[in-house]
Design a protein around this motif. Structure first.
Motif, short mmCIF file in Angstrom:
data_model
loop_
_atom_site.label_atom_id
_atom_site.label_comp_id
_atom_site.label_asym_id
_atom_site.label_seq_id
_atom_site.Cartn_x
_atom_site.Cartn_y
_atom_site.Cartn_z
N GLN A 72 0.82 -1.21 0.00
CA GLN A 72 0.00 0.00 0.00
C GLN A 72 0.86 1.26 0.00
O GLN A 72 0.52 2.25 -0.66
N SER A 138 -5.52 6.77 -4.66
CA SER A 138 -5.49 5.57 -3.84
C SER A 138 -6.75 5.37 -3.00
O SER A 138 -7.16 4.24 -2.80
N ALA A 141 -9.44 3.77 -4.93
CA ALA A 141 -9.04 2.39 -5.23
C ALA A 141 -9.18 1.49 -4.01
O ALA A 141 -9.57 0.31 -4.12
N ILE A 142 -8.87 2.02 -2.82
CA ILE A 142 -9.01 1.23 -1.59
C ILE A 142 -10.47 0.86 -1.36
O ILE A 142 -10.79 -0.30 -1.04
N GLU A 145 -11.48 -1.77 -3.86
CA GLU A 145 -10.86 -3.07 -3.56
C GLU A 145 -11.58 -3.77 -2.41
O GLU A 145 -11.91 -4.97 -2.50
N THR A 148 -15.06 -4.90 -3.43
CA THR A 148 -14.98 -6.11 -4.26
C THR A 148 -14.69 -7.35 -3.41
O THR A 148 -15.28 -8.42 -3.63
N MET A 149 -13.78 -7.21 -2.44
CA MET A 149 -13.50 -8.32 -1.53
C MET A 149 -14.74 -8.71 -0.73
O MET A 149 -15.00 -9.90 -0.51
N ARG A 173 -3.78 -0.05 5.66
CA ARG A 173 -4.17 0.92 4.62
C ARG A 173 -4.30 2.33 5.19
O ARG A 173 -3.87 3.30 4.57
#
Length: 294
Positions: A72, A138, A141-142, A145, A148-149, A173
């Motif tokens: 990260q 970022s 994007a975090i 992400e 999505t997880m 993060r």
């Protein structure tokens, strides 16, 4: 009361009732909004304090957590340096254009413009620009992400395996975002001043040597600026990181909602850092305009 005045009185009473109902509805909505804001602030402050507590505990830094933190940091900080320097260069040129206007219009000398530029850059522009770069590159994007997880069930799998999602997903993060904002703000401040001097001296807006320009800046450096700069970048970065992580973790669990979650995280994080910047400026300098001439 005569018969002719009764309809007028009824209309007046209905108007008053409608106004009272509208006023009470507005108060109810405002109260619900303020309560919601307080709940969100309490959630963010709770997660941020928990993150700092976990980060200060050595046994939290297991090899997988260190790996997530390193990746990260590479993505949020190191890979963002070229973009941050490009933005800082443009802002430095625009600052010199404004400086030239001050010199011509207000009759100021370059020695008077230098501390104004320094204070505005260190206290406001560099921390805000660093937050914008980190959130835009970022933070969104975090949140995407983590959303999505969550949709793929990876968060539940980690939890079922005894891996604390707070320690493994959120803490590295958020800490990386805080450190990245602080480091990028330093790079942006230096880039703005160097670019501003080079462009300003080439167009005649700054007519002193670099040593004189740097000396004027260093003489106006105050210890409070360092405290303000550090606290502002770390607090704003912490809030931005927590908001992006919470939006991702709290998503509905559907892949179709990932873009909406990412967009909402970016907007809320930007709103938070602007509010934090204004509050910290008032708290530290007791006024909204944190610099003045002379």
């Amino acid at each position: 009361m005569s018969q002719s005045t009764i309809p007028t009185a009824n209309r007046f009473r209905r108007t008053i009732d409608a106004m009272m109902n509208a006023f009470l509805a507005t108060c109810e909505q405002l109260g619900a909004f303020l309560i919601g804001v307080c709940h969100q602030f309490a959630d963010i402050a709770g997660v941020l304090s928990g993150t700092i507590f976990l980060a200060l505990r050595p046994k939290s830094w297991t090899p997988p957590v260190r790996n997530v933190f390193a990746r990260q940091m590479l993505f949020t900080s190191v890979d963002s340096i070229p973009a941050a320097m490009r933005f800082a260069g443009v802002v430095g040129v625009m600052g010199i254009v404004q400086a030239e206007m001050w010199i011509d219009a207000a009759g100021l000398s370059p020695s008077e413009v230098a501390p104004i530029l320094w204070r505005s850059v260190v206290r406001e522009i560099a921390p805000l620009l660093a937050c914008l770069v980190v959130i835009g590159r970022s933070g969104i994007a975090i949140s995407a992400e983590l959303a999505t997880m969550h949709a793929d069930g990876e968060v539940e799998v980690l939890d079922s395996q005894g891996v604390d999602p707070m320690t493994y997903l959120v803490m590295p993060r958020v800490i990386s975002v805080m450190i990245s904002v602080f480091c990028l703000a330093i790079i942006i401040a230096v880039t703005i001043m160097v670019t501003g001097y080079l462009i300003g001296s080439s167009v005649g807006a700054i007519r002193v040597t670099w040593n004189e320009f740097y000396g004027e800046i260093s003489r106006n450096f105050e210890r409070g600026d360092l405290v303000f700069f550090t606290s502002k970048t770390l607090v704003a970065g912490g809030f931005a990181g927590v908001i992006c992580c919470l939006e991702g973790v709290r998503s509905s669990g559907r892949l179709t909602d990932v873009p909406r979650v990412a967009s909402r995280a970016g907007i809320r994080a930007l709103t938070a850092i602007f509010a934090i910047s204004a509050i910290l400026s008032v708290v530290f300098y007791e006024k909204l305009l944190v610099f003045k001439f002379g």
